[in-house]
Scaffold this motif. Sequence first.
Motif, PDB file in Angstrom:
ATOM      1  N   CYS A  73       7.123   2.217   9.564  1.00  0.00           N
ATOM      2  CA  CYS A  73       6.860   0.812   9.927  1.00  0.00           C
ATOM      3  C   CYS A  73       8.130  -0.011  10.115  1.00  0.00           C
ATOM      4  CB  CYS A  73       5.944   0.153   8.908  1.00  0.00           C
ATOM      5  SG  CYS A  73       4.351   0.963   8.701  1.00  0.00           S
ATOM      6  N   ALA A  74       9.164   0.601  10.632  1.00  0.00           N
ATOM      7  CA  ALA A  74      10.457  -0.078  10.777  1.00  0.00           C
ATOM      8  C   ALA A  74      10.377  -1.354  11.606  1.00  0.00           C
ATOM      9  CB  ALA A  74      11.478   0.873  11.391  1.00  0.00           C
ATOM     10  N   LEU A  75       9.465  -1.426  12.551  1.00  0.00           N
ATOM     11  CA  LEU A  75       9.382  -2.618  13.392  1.00  0.00           C
ATOM     12  C   LEU A  75       9.067  -3.866  12.575  1.00  0.00           C
ATOM     13  CD1 LEU A  75       9.702  -3.590  16.278  1.00  0.00           C
ATOM     14  CD2 LEU A  75       7.276  -3.121  16.638  1.00  0.00           C
ATOM     15  N   ILE A  76       8.306  -3.714  11.510  1.00  0.00           N
ATOM     16  CA  ILE A  76       7.992  -4.861  10.645  1.00  0.00           C
ATOM     17  C   ILE A  76       9.274  -5.379   9.994  1.00  0.00           C
ATOM     18  CG2 ILE A  76       6.771  -5.587   8.549  1.00  0.00           C
ATOM     19  CD1 ILE A  76       4.547  -3.574   9.360  1.00  0.00           C
ATOM     20  N   GLU A  77      10.065  -4.477   9.433  1.00  0.00           N
ATOM     21  CA  GLU A  77      11.322  -4.908   8.821  1.00  0.00           C
ATOM     22  C   GLU A  77      12.300  -5.425   9.880  1.00  0.00           C
ATOM     23  OE1 GLU A  77      14.936  -3.346   5.917  1.00  0.00           O
ATOM     24  OE2 GLU A  77      13.117  -2.127   6.080  1.00  0.00           O
ATOM     25  N   ALA A  78      12.287  -4.815  11.060  1.00  0.00           N
ATOM     26  CA  ALA A  78      13.166  -5.276  12.141  1.00  0.00           C
ATOM     27  C   ALA A  78      12.864  -6.739  12.490  1.00  0.00           C
ATOM     28  CB  ALA A  78      13.004  -4.387  13.363  1.00  0.00           C
ATOM     29  N   ARG A  79      11.596  -7.113  12.490  1.00  0.00           N
ATOM     30  CA  ARG A  79      11.246  -8.517  12.749  1.00  0.00           C
ATOM     31  C   ARG A  79      11.869  -9.423  11.697  1.00  0.00           C
ATOM     32  NH1 ARG A  79       6.196  -6.552  14.720  1.00  0.00           N
ATOM     33  NH2 ARG A  79       5.213  -6.622  12.684  1.00  0.00           N
ATOM     34  N   MET A  80      11.819  -9.014  10.462  1.00  0.00           N
ATOM     35  CA  MET A  80      12.383  -9.814   9.372  1.00  0.00           C
ATOM     36  C   MET A  80      13.894  -9.943   9.488  1.00  0.00           C
ATOM     37  SD  MET A  80      10.213  -8.382   6.167  1.00  0.00           S
ATOM     38  CE  MET A  80       8.490  -8.798   5.966  1.00  0.00           C
TER      39      MET A  80
ATOM     40  N   PRO B  33       0.904   7.287  17.618  1.00  0.00           N
ATOM     41  CA  PRO B  33       0.776   7.271  16.155  1.00  0.00           C
ATOM     42  C   PRO B  33       0.842   8.621  15.451  1.00  0.00           C
ATOM     43  CG  PRO B  33      -1.363   6.936  17.169  1.00  0.00           C
ATOM     44  CD  PRO B  33      -0.342   6.927  18.293  1.00  0.00           C
ATOM     45  N   VAL B  34       0.578   9.714  16.119  1.00  0.00           N
ATOM     46  CA  VAL B  34       0.471  10.994  15.410  1.00  0.00           C
ATOM     47  C   VAL B  34       1.782  11.355  14.702  1.00  0.00           C
ATOM     48  CG1 VAL B  34       0.097  13.478  15.656  1.00  0.00           C
ATOM     49  CG2 VAL B  34      -1.394  11.873  16.845  1.00  0.00           C
TER      50      VAL B  34
ATOM     51  N   ARG C  64       4.490   9.454  14.382  1.00  0.00           N
ATOM     52  CA  ARG C  64       4.930   8.307  13.567  1.00  0.00           C
ATOM     53  C   ARG C  64       4.242   8.343  12.207  1.00  0.00           C
ATOM     54  NH1 ARG C  64       3.821   3.935  17.332  1.00  0.00           N
ATOM     55  NH2 ARG C  64       2.261   3.438  15.810  1.00  0.00           N
ATOM     56  N   ASN C  65       2.935   8.560  12.209  1.00  0.00           N
ATOM     57  CA  ASN C  65       2.192   8.650  10.939  1.00  0.00           C
ATOM     58  C   ASN C  65       2.656   9.842  10.114  1.00  0.00           C
ATOM     59  OD1 ASN C  65       0.693   6.383  11.547  1.00  0.00           O
ATOM     60  ND2 ASN C  65      -1.151   7.506  12.104  1.00  0.00           N
ATOM     61  N   ALA C  66       2.921  10.949  10.780  1.00  0.00           N
ATOM     62  CA  ALA C  66       3.372  12.147  10.056  1.00  0.00           C
ATOM     63  C   ALA C  66       4.716  11.893   9.374  1.00  0.00           C
ATOM     64  CB  ALA C  66       3.465  13.336  11.007  1.00  0.00           C
ATOM     65  N   LEU C  67       5.650  11.243  10.074  1.00  0.00           N
ATOM     66  CA  LEU C  67       6.952  10.947   9.466  1.00  0.00           C
ATOM     67  C   LEU C  67       6.804   9.925   8.347  1.00  0.00           C
ATOM     68  CD1 LEU C  67       9.963  11.425   9.333  1.00  0.00           C
ATOM     69  CD2 LEU C  67      10.256   9.797  11.224  1.00  0.00           C
ATOM     70  N   THR C  68       5.949   8.948   8.542  1.00  0.00           N
ATOM     71  CA  THR C  68       5.682   7.974   7.474  1.00  0.00           C
ATOM     72  C   THR C  68       5.124   8.681   6.249  1.00  0.00           C
ATOM     73  OG1 THR C  68       5.338   6.163   9.033  1.00  0.00           O
ATOM     74  CG2 THR C  68       4.322   5.927   6.859  1.00  0.00           C
TER      75      THR C  68
ATOM     76  N   ARG D  45       0.108   2.906   3.777  1.00  0.00           N
ATOM     77  CA  ARG D  45      -0.959   3.656   3.092  1.00  0.00           C
ATOM     78  C   ARG D  45      -1.929   4.270   4.101  1.00  0.00           C
ATOM     79  NH1 ARG D  45      -2.599   2.312  -2.533  1.00  0.00           N
ATOM     80  NH2 ARG D  45      -0.920   1.134  -3.498  1.00  0.00           N
ATOM     81  N   SER D  46      -2.243   3.526   5.127  1.00  0.00           N
ATOM     82  CA  SER D  46      -3.156   4.014   6.152  1.00  0.00           C
ATOM     83  C   SER D  46      -2.588   5.247   6.860  1.00  0.00           C
ATOM     84  CB  SER D  46      -3.440   2.897   7.156  1.00  0.00           C
ATOM     85  OG  SER D  46      -4.267   3.363   8.184  1.00  0.00           O
ATOM     86  N   ALA D  47      -1.306   5.217   7.179  1.00  0.00           N
ATOM     87  CA  ALA D  47      -0.667   6.365   7.824  1.00  0.00           C
ATOM     88  C   ALA D  47      -0.728   7.593   6.918  1.00  0.00           C
ATOM     89  CB  ALA D  47       0.780   6.037   8.174  1.00  0.00           C
ATOM     90  N   VAL D  48      -0.433   7.401   5.648  1.00  0.00           N
ATOM     91  CA  VAL D  48      -0.474   8.514   4.692  1.00  0.00           C
ATOM     92  C   VAL D  48      -1.892   9.060   4.591  1.00  0.00           C
ATOM     93  CG1 VAL D  48      -0.214   9.129   2.254  1.00  0.00           C
ATOM     94  CG2 VAL D  48       1.570   7.784   3.406  1.00  0.00           C
ATOM     95  N   GLN D  49      -2.860   8.175   4.489  1.00  0.00           N
ATOM     96  CA  GLN D  49      -4.259   8.615   4.374  1.00  0.00           C
ATOM     97  C   GLN D  49      -4.717   9.384   5.617  1.00  0.00           C
ATOM     98  OE1 GLN D  49      -6.063   4.849   3.539  1.00  0.00           O
ATOM     99  NE2 GLN D  49      -5.590   4.946   1.348  1.00  0.00           N
ATOM    100  N   GLU D  50      -4.281   8.946   6.780  1.00  0.00           N
ATOM    101  CA  GLU D  50      -4.642   9.635   8.023  1.00  0.00           C
ATOM    102  C   GLU D  50      -4.105  11.067   8.018  1.00  0.00           C
ATOM    103  OE1 GLU D  50      -6.286  10.727  11.435  1.00  0.00           O
ATOM    104  OE2 GLU D  50      -6.718   8.823  10.436  1.00  0.00           O
ATOM    105  N   ILE D  51      -2.884  11.251   7.593  1.00  0.00           N
ATOM    106  CA  ILE D  51      -2.310  12.600   7.540  1.00  0.00           C
ATOM    107  C   ILE D  51      -2.995  13.429   6.462  1.00  0.00           C
ATOM    108  CG2 ILE D  51      -0.204  13.949   7.133  1.00  0.00           C
ATOM    109  CD1 ILE D  51      -0.380  12.452   9.885  1.00  0.00           C
TER     110      ILE D  51
END
Length: 185
Positions: free
Chosen positions: A96-103, A119-120, A122-126, A170-176
């Motif tokens: 989710c780096a884009l969220i921190e990048a906005r900050m 997302p596949v 990206r979610n796997a790396l997350t 959490r959603s990314a982790v749960q998806e994987i």
Amino acid sequence: MKNTAVWARDLARKHLERPLPRRWAHTQGVARQARGLAPILGNQADLLEASAWLHDIGYAPDLVATGFHPLDGARYIRDTHRADDHLCRLVAHHSCALIEARMRCLATELALEFPPMGPVLRNALTYCDMTTTPDGLPVEVATRVAEIRNRYGPSDIVTNFINEAERELRSAVQEIERSLQRNTL
């Protein structure tokens, strides 16, 4: 490039092992998690493992430019090593780096230079990052999120990022985890 993961491991070791041994331990653990996803990733397994090895390379003291490690790392592997575009984009957008990048007022640069991937991967790396402790051990995502908050403290930008990104992480982790149970992505 065939066997990109071996190249990525060697590059990460060169920049992280001595100056940041704990970050190197985390990176090794993230790569182990990535290898564990190989059965569900097929021909994308090497790319995921390579991104796991390189996801935190932007923390290396000799590579810091903006102070935002996903952007610094992605620029380094793109500009210095002419790395595959997909690999650069995964490093740039991990966890989710884009969220921190906005900050950090770096979202436009990040998105223009490195458009997000689907997302596949990206979610796997997350998943790999958020289920690995700073010492490289497997951990539940809730414990990892709490550890990050504790390590950075309540007023740090990283804590603010984690607070905003937690649901998506959490959603990314749960998806994987669901994909692992089904044994398919």
